[in-house]
Design a protein around this motif. Structure first.
Motif, PDB file in Angstrom:
ATOM      1  N   GLU A 228    -112.044 -20.976 -62.467  1.00  0.00           N
ATOM      2  CA  GLU A 228    -111.365 -20.085 -61.152  1.00  0.00           C
ATOM      3  C   GLU A 228    -112.297 -19.959 -60.154  1.00  0.00           C
ATOM      4  O   GLU A 228    -112.165 -18.901 -59.409  1.00  0.00           O
ATOM      5  CB  GLU A 228    -110.536 -18.686 -61.594  1.00  0.00           C
ATOM      6  N   GLY A 229    -113.175 -20.697 -60.017  1.00  0.00           N
ATOM      7  CA  GLY A 229    -113.900 -20.634 -58.850  1.00  0.00           C
ATOM      8  C   GLY A 229    -115.190 -19.641 -58.903  1.00  0.00           C
ATOM      9  O   GLY A 229    -115.877 -19.239 -58.003  1.00  0.00           O
ATOM     10  N   ALA A 230    -115.385 -18.907 -60.275  1.00  0.00           N
ATOM     11  CA  ALA A 230    -116.255 -17.719 -60.232  1.00  0.00           C
ATOM     12  C   ALA A 230    -117.562 -18.111 -60.143  1.00  0.00           C
ATOM     13  O   ALA A 230    -117.943 -19.343 -60.551  1.00  0.00           O
ATOM     14  CB  ALA A 230    -115.916 -17.154 -61.651  1.00  0.00           C
ATOM     15  N   LYS A 231    -118.293 -17.383 -59.584  1.00  0.00           N
ATOM     16  CA  LYS A 231    -119.830 -17.465 -59.466  1.00  0.00           C
ATOM     17  C   LYS A 231    -120.524 -17.349 -60.793  1.00  0.00           C
ATOM     18  O   LYS A 231    -121.832 -17.499 -60.877  1.00  0.00           O
ATOM     19  CB  LYS A 231    -120.527 -16.981 -58.441  1.00  0.00           C
ATOM     20  N   SER A 232    -120.064 -16.381 -61.650  1.00  0.00           N
ATOM     21  CA  SER A 232    -120.770 -15.886 -62.794  1.00  0.00           C
ATOM     22  C   SER A 232    -119.563 -15.513 -63.784  1.00  0.00           C
ATOM     23  O   SER A 232    -118.540 -15.371 -63.658  1.00  0.00           O
ATOM     24  CB  SER A 232    -121.513 -14.600 -62.572  1.00  0.00           C
TER      25      SER A 232
ATOM     26  N   LEU B 261    -110.382 -12.307 -63.135  1.00  0.00           N
ATOM     27  CA  LEU B 261    -111.266 -12.504 -62.072  1.00  0.00           C
ATOM     28  C   LEU B 261    -111.631 -11.132 -61.069  1.00  0.00           C
ATOM     29  O   LEU B 261    -110.654 -10.606 -60.618  1.00  0.00           O
ATOM     30  CB  LEU B 261    -110.795 -13.540 -61.041  1.00  0.00           C
TER      31      LEU B 261
ATOM     32  N   GLY C   7    -113.647 -10.004 -58.184  1.00  0.00           N
ATOM     33  CA  GLY C   7    -114.573 -10.662 -57.204  1.00  0.00           C
ATOM     34  C   GLY C   7    -114.964 -12.054 -57.432  1.00  0.00           C
ATOM     35  O   GLY C   7    -114.114 -12.996 -57.682  1.00  0.00           O
ATOM     36  N   GLU C   8    -116.253 -12.256 -57.569  1.00  0.00           N
ATOM     37  CA  GLU C   8    -116.828 -13.731 -57.788  1.00  0.00           C
ATOM     38  C   GLU C   8    -117.053 -13.856 -59.278  1.00  0.00           C
ATOM     39  O   GLU C   8    -117.516 -14.757 -59.751  1.00  0.00           O
ATOM     40  CB  GLU C   8    -117.865 -14.170 -56.871  1.00  0.00           C
ATOM     41  N   ARG C   9    -116.739 -12.593 -60.113  1.00  0.00           N
ATOM     42  CA  ARG C   9    -117.245 -12.802 -61.548  1.00  0.00           C
ATOM     43  C   ARG C   9    -115.993 -12.914 -62.405  1.00  0.00           C
ATOM     44  O   ARG C   9    -114.915 -12.118 -62.377  1.00  0.00           O
ATOM     45  CB  ARG C   9    -118.053 -11.513 -62.095  1.00  0.00           C
TER      46      ARG C   9
END
Length: 260
Positions: free
Chosen positions: A67-71, A109, A111-113
Protein backbone atom coordinates in the motif's frame (compact mmCIF):
# COMPACT_ATOMS: atom_id res chain seq x y z
CA UNK A 1 -14.28 -38.47 16.74
CA UNK A 2 -11.34 -36.09 16.28
CA UNK A 3 -8.54 -35.07 18.60
CA UNK A 4 -10.19 -31.76 19.54
CA UNK A 5 -13.16 -33.64 21.00
CA UNK A 6 -10.90 -36.08 22.85
CA UNK A 7 -8.73 -33.32 24.31
CA UNK A 8 -11.51 -31.06 25.55
CA UNK A 9 -13.66 -34.02 26.59
CA UNK A 10 -10.83 -35.35 28.79
CA UNK A 11 -10.27 -31.87 30.26
CA UNK A 12 -13.94 -31.54 31.22
CA UNK A 13 -14.07 -35.05 32.69
CA UNK A 14 -10.99 -34.50 34.87
CA UNK A 15 -12.28 -31.11 36.00
CA UNK A 16 -15.67 -32.65 36.79
CA UNK A 17 -13.99 -35.40 38.86
CA UNK A 18 -12.17 -32.76 40.91
CA UNK A 19 -15.41 -30.85 41.58
CA UNK A 20 -17.09 -34.12 42.60
CA UNK A 21 -14.30 -34.96 45.05
CA UNK A 22 -14.55 -31.45 46.48
CA UNK A 23 -18.32 -31.74 46.93
CA UNK A 24 -17.92 -35.12 48.63
CA UNK A 25 -15.36 -33.70 51.05
CA UNK A 26 -12.57 -35.93 49.78
CA UNK A 27 -10.44 -32.89 48.95
CA UNK A 28 -10.84 -29.45 50.56
CA UNK A 29 -10.39 -27.46 47.32
CA UNK A 30 -9.67 -28.07 43.65
CA UNK A 31 -7.36 -25.04 43.39
CA UNK A 32 -4.10 -26.87 44.34
CA UNK A 33 -4.83 -29.42 41.60
CA UNK A 34 -5.46 -27.04 38.70
CA UNK A 35 -1.79 -26.41 37.79
CA UNK A 36 -0.84 -30.15 37.85
CA UNK A 37 -3.99 -30.85 35.81
CA UNK A 38 -2.95 -28.25 33.21
CA UNK A 39 0.50 -29.87 32.91
CA UNK A 40 -1.02 -33.35 32.52
CA UNK A 41 -3.38 -32.15 29.80
CA UNK A 42 -0.62 -30.26 27.96
CA UNK A 43 1.65 -33.31 28.06
CA UNK A 44 -1.20 -35.50 26.80
CA UNK A 45 -1.80 -33.00 24.00
CA UNK A 46 1.86 -33.19 22.88
CA UNK A 47 1.86 -37.01 22.94
CA UNK A 48 -1.44 -37.19 21.08
CA UNK A 49 -0.17 -34.79 18.42
CA UNK A 50 2.72 -37.19 17.66
CA UNK A 51 0.72 -40.41 17.36
CA UNK A 52 -2.52 -39.13 15.87
CA UNK A 53 -2.39 -36.88 12.83
CA UNK A 54 -5.81 -35.40 12.08
CA UNK A 55 -6.92 -34.09 8.75
CA UNK A 56 -5.82 -30.47 8.72
CA UNK A 57 -7.06 -27.56 6.68
CA UNK A 58 -5.99 -27.28 3.07
CA UNK A 59 -3.26 -24.74 2.44
CA UNK A 60 -4.20 -21.45 0.82
CA UNK A 61 -1.98 -18.40 0.44
CA UNK A 62 -3.04 -14.84 1.20
CA UNK A 63 -1.31 -11.56 0.30
CA UNK A 64 -1.13 -8.29 2.22
CA UNK A 65 -0.20 -5.42 -0.16
CA UNK A 66 2.41 -2.85 0.84
CA UNK A 67 0.00 0.00 0.00
CA UNK A 68 2.89 2.39 -0.64
CA UNK A 69 4.10 2.22 2.95
CA UNK A 70 7.65 3.39 3.73
CA UNK A 71 8.02 0.87 6.58
CA UNK A 72 6.24 -2.15 8.05
CA UNK A 73 5.67 -3.21 11.66
CA UNK A 74 4.97 -6.96 11.94
CA UNK A 75 3.56 -8.69 15.00
CA UNK A 76 3.40 -12.50 15.03
CA UNK A 77 1.66 -14.45 17.80
CA UNK A 78 2.12 -18.23 17.59
CA UNK A 79 0.88 -20.66 20.20
CA UNK A 80 1.93 -24.16 19.19
CA UNK A 81 3.28 -26.01 16.18
CA UNK A 82 5.83 -25.02 13.53
CA UNK A 83 6.24 -21.58 11.98
CA UNK A 84 8.60 -20.29 9.30
CA UNK A 85 9.28 -16.57 8.71
CA UNK A 86 11.61 -15.37 5.96
CA UNK A 87 12.07 -12.69 3.30
CA UNK A 88 11.15 -12.93 -0.36
CA UNK A 89 7.70 -11.33 -0.66
CA UNK A 90 7.16 -10.00 -4.22
CA UNK A 91 7.48 -6.30 -5.10
CA UNK A 92 4.60 -4.25 -3.74
CA UNK A 93 3.70 -6.92 -1.20
CA UNK A 94 4.14 -6.61 2.56
CA UNK A 95 3.49 -10.28 3.33
CA UNK A 96 2.65 -13.58 1.68
CA UNK A 97 1.33 -16.15 4.14
CA UNK A 98 -0.29 -19.52 4.62
CA UNK A 99 -3.97 -19.41 5.46
CA UNK A 100 -5.72 -22.24 7.31
CA UNK A 101 -7.95 -22.89 10.31
CA UNK A 102 -6.58 -21.14 13.38
CA UNK A 103 -5.22 -18.07 11.55
CA UNK A 104 -6.27 -14.47 12.17
CA UNK A 105 -4.61 -11.70 10.17
CA UNK A 106 -5.10 -7.96 9.94
CA UNK A 107 -3.34 -4.90 8.53
CA UNK A 108 -3.82 -1.16 8.55
CA UNK A 109 -1.92 1.80 7.16
CA UNK A 110 -0.85 4.23 9.88
CA UNK A 111 0.60 7.25 8.07
CA UNK A 112 3.52 5.87 6.06
CA UNK A 113 3.83 2.73 8.21
CA UNK A 114 1.87 -0.46 7.62
CA UNK A 115 0.84 -2.39 10.76
CA UNK A 116 0.52 -6.15 10.19
CA UNK A 117 -0.70 -8.58 12.87
CA UNK A 118 -0.70 -12.37 12.49
CA UNK A 119 -2.12 -14.87 14.99
CA UNK A 120 -1.38 -18.44 13.92
CA UNK A 121 -1.93 -21.71 15.76
CA UNK A 122 -3.22 -20.21 19.00
CA UNK A 123 -2.52 -22.36 22.03
CA UNK A 124 -6.21 -22.29 22.96
CA UNK A 125 -7.16 -24.04 19.70
CA UNK A 126 -5.27 -27.37 19.60
CA UNK A 127 -4.58 -29.38 16.44
CA UNK A 128 -5.27 -26.68 13.88
CA UNK A 129 -3.14 -25.45 11.06
CA UNK A 130 -2.23 -26.10 7.42
CA UNK A 131 -2.19 -29.61 5.99
CA UNK A 132 1.63 -29.74 5.95
CA UNK A 133 1.73 -28.67 9.60
CA UNK A 134 3.90 -25.57 8.95
CA UNK A 135 2.79 -21.95 8.95
CA UNK A 136 4.89 -20.11 6.33
CA UNK A 137 5.24 -16.34 5.91
CA UNK A 138 7.36 -14.18 3.57
CA UNK A 139 8.19 -10.58 4.46
CA UNK A 140 9.02 -7.67 2.18
CA UNK A 141 12.69 -6.93 1.43
CA UNK A 142 11.77 -3.51 -0.04
CA UNK A 143 11.41 -1.26 3.01
CA UNK A 144 12.72 -1.14 6.61
CA UNK A 145 10.70 -3.23 9.05
CA UNK A 146 10.33 -3.92 12.76
CA UNK A 147 9.38 -7.40 13.86
CA UNK A 148 7.80 -8.65 17.08
CA UNK A 149 7.43 -12.44 17.48
CA UNK A 150 5.94 -14.31 20.44
CA UNK A 151 5.85 -18.11 20.45
CA UNK A 152 4.78 -20.80 22.90
CA UNK A 153 5.37 -24.52 22.41
CA UNK A 154 6.72 -23.92 18.93
CA UNK A 155 9.43 -24.68 16.44
CA UNK A 156 10.35 -21.31 14.92
CA UNK A 157 12.55 -21.02 11.84
CA UNK A 158 13.26 -17.35 11.05
CA UNK A 159 15.58 -16.38 8.16
CA UNK A 160 15.93 -12.59 7.94
CA UNK A 161 18.99 -12.34 5.67
CA UNK A 162 17.01 -10.54 2.96
CA UNK A 163 14.91 -8.43 5.33
CA UNK A 164 15.75 -4.83 6.38
CA UNK A 165 14.84 -5.55 10.01
CA UNK A 166 16.03 -2.68 12.19
CA UNK A 167 14.52 -4.05 15.42
CA UNK A 168 13.54 -7.65 16.19
CA UNK A 169 11.82 -8.60 19.44
CA UNK A 170 11.60 -12.32 20.12
CA UNK A 171 9.80 -13.78 23.15
CA UNK A 172 9.68 -17.55 23.38
CA UNK A 173 9.04 -20.15 26.05
CA UNK A 174 9.22 -23.93 25.57
CA UNK A 175 10.45 -23.82 21.99
CA UNK A 176 13.11 -24.74 19.48
CA UNK A 177 14.17 -21.61 17.61
CA UNK A 178 16.53 -21.04 14.67
CA UNK A 179 17.25 -17.43 13.67
CA UNK A 180 19.41 -15.97 10.90
CA UNK A 181 19.89 -12.23 11.35
CA UNK A 182 19.77 -9.59 8.56
CA UNK A 183 22.83 -9.40 6.31
CA UNK A 184 22.46 -5.68 5.50
CA UNK A 185 22.47 -2.56 7.65
CA UNK A 186 22.20 -2.29 11.43
CA UNK A 187 19.82 -4.52 13.36
CA UNK A 188 18.91 -5.08 17.00
CA UNK A 189 17.63 -8.38 18.41
CA UNK A 190 16.04 -8.34 21.87
CA UNK A 191 15.55 -11.94 22.99
CA UNK A 192 13.59 -13.17 26.01
CA UNK A 193 13.56 -16.95 26.41
CA UNK A 194 12.28 -19.47 28.92
CA UNK A 195 13.06 -23.17 28.66
CA UNK A 196 14.16 -23.02 25.03
CA UNK A 197 16.78 -24.24 22.59
CA UNK A 198 17.90 -21.33 20.40
CA UNK A 199 20.39 -21.17 17.55
CA UNK A 200 21.32 -17.69 16.24
CA UNK A 201 23.40 -17.22 13.10
CA UNK A 202 25.09 -13.95 12.16
CA UNK A 203 25.72 -13.82 8.37
CA UNK A 204 29.32 -13.72 7.19
CA UNK A 205 30.44 -10.12 6.73
CA UNK A 206 28.15 -8.90 9.51
CA UNK A 207 29.67 -7.78 12.82
CA UNK A 208 27.92 -8.38 16.13
CA UNK A 209 27.83 -7.34 19.77
CA UNK A 210 26.26 -9.85 22.15
CA UNK A 211 25.08 -9.00 25.66
CA UNK A 212 23.47 -11.48 28.04
CA UNK A 213 22.17 -11.59 31.57
CA UNK A 214 22.61 -14.34 34.16
CA UNK A 215 20.24 -17.27 34.12
CA UNK A 216 21.40 -19.04 30.97
CA UNK A 217 21.74 -22.77 31.40
CA UNK A 218 24.04 -23.02 28.37
CA UNK A 219 25.61 -20.35 26.14
CA UNK A 220 27.88 -21.27 23.24
CA UNK A 221 29.39 -18.32 21.32
CA UNK A 222 31.81 -18.53 18.39
CA UNK A 223 34.63 -16.64 20.09
CA UNK A 224 36.73 -16.65 16.91
CA UNK A 225 34.22 -14.22 15.39
CA UNK A 226 33.00 -12.64 18.62
CA UNK A 227 35.76 -12.49 21.28
CA UNK A 228 34.65 -11.82 24.87
CA UNK A 229 35.08 -8.26 26.19
CA UNK A 230 34.00 -9.22 29.70
CA UNK A 231 31.84 -11.82 31.45
CA UNK A 232 28.64 -10.63 29.75
CA UNK A 233 29.69 -9.12 26.39
CA UNK A 234 31.08 -10.63 23.17
CA UNK A 235 31.94 -8.37 20.24
CA UNK A 236 33.42 -8.44 16.75
CA UNK A 237 36.72 -6.53 16.58
CA UNK A 238 35.35 -4.25 13.82
CA UNK A 239 31.88 -3.75 15.33
CA UNK A 240 32.14 0.01 15.87
CA UNK A 241 33.14 0.73 12.26
CA UNK A 242 31.05 -1.96 10.50
CA UNK A 243 28.23 -0.90 8.17
CA UNK A 244 26.51 -4.27 8.48
CA UNK A 245 26.20 -5.13 12.16
CA UNK A 246 23.84 -6.67 14.69
CA UNK A 247 23.31 -6.08 18.39
CA UNK A 248 21.95 -9.05 20.34
CA UNK A 249 20.53 -8.63 23.85
CA UNK A 250 19.64 -11.87 25.64
CA UNK A 251 17.56 -12.39 28.75
CA UNK A 252 16.89 -16.05 29.38
CA UNK A 253 16.00 -18.60 32.00
CA UNK A 254 16.96 -22.25 31.65
CA UNK A 255 17.79 -21.92 27.95
CA UNK A 256 20.40 -23.39 25.65
CA UNK A 257 21.64 -20.72 23.24
CA UNK A 258 24.20 -21.00 20.45
CA UNK A 259 25.51 -18.01 18.45
CA UNK A 260 27.73 -18.36 15.41
Amino acid sequence: MNRDNIFWGAALILLGVLFLLQNQGVIPSILPFLWPLALILFGSWLILSVYWKPKRSEVENFIIPLEGAKSVNYKFMHGAGEIEIRGGAPMGTALVGTSAAGLNQSSRLNGERLEVRIEAGGSFVPFVGPSNGIWRFQLTPQVPVTLHVETGASHLNMDLREVQAAHITLKTSASKTDVILPARGASLLDLEAGTASINIRVPEGTAARIRFKEGLNSLNVDTNRFPPLDAEIYQSPDFDSAVNRAEINIQAGMASISIS
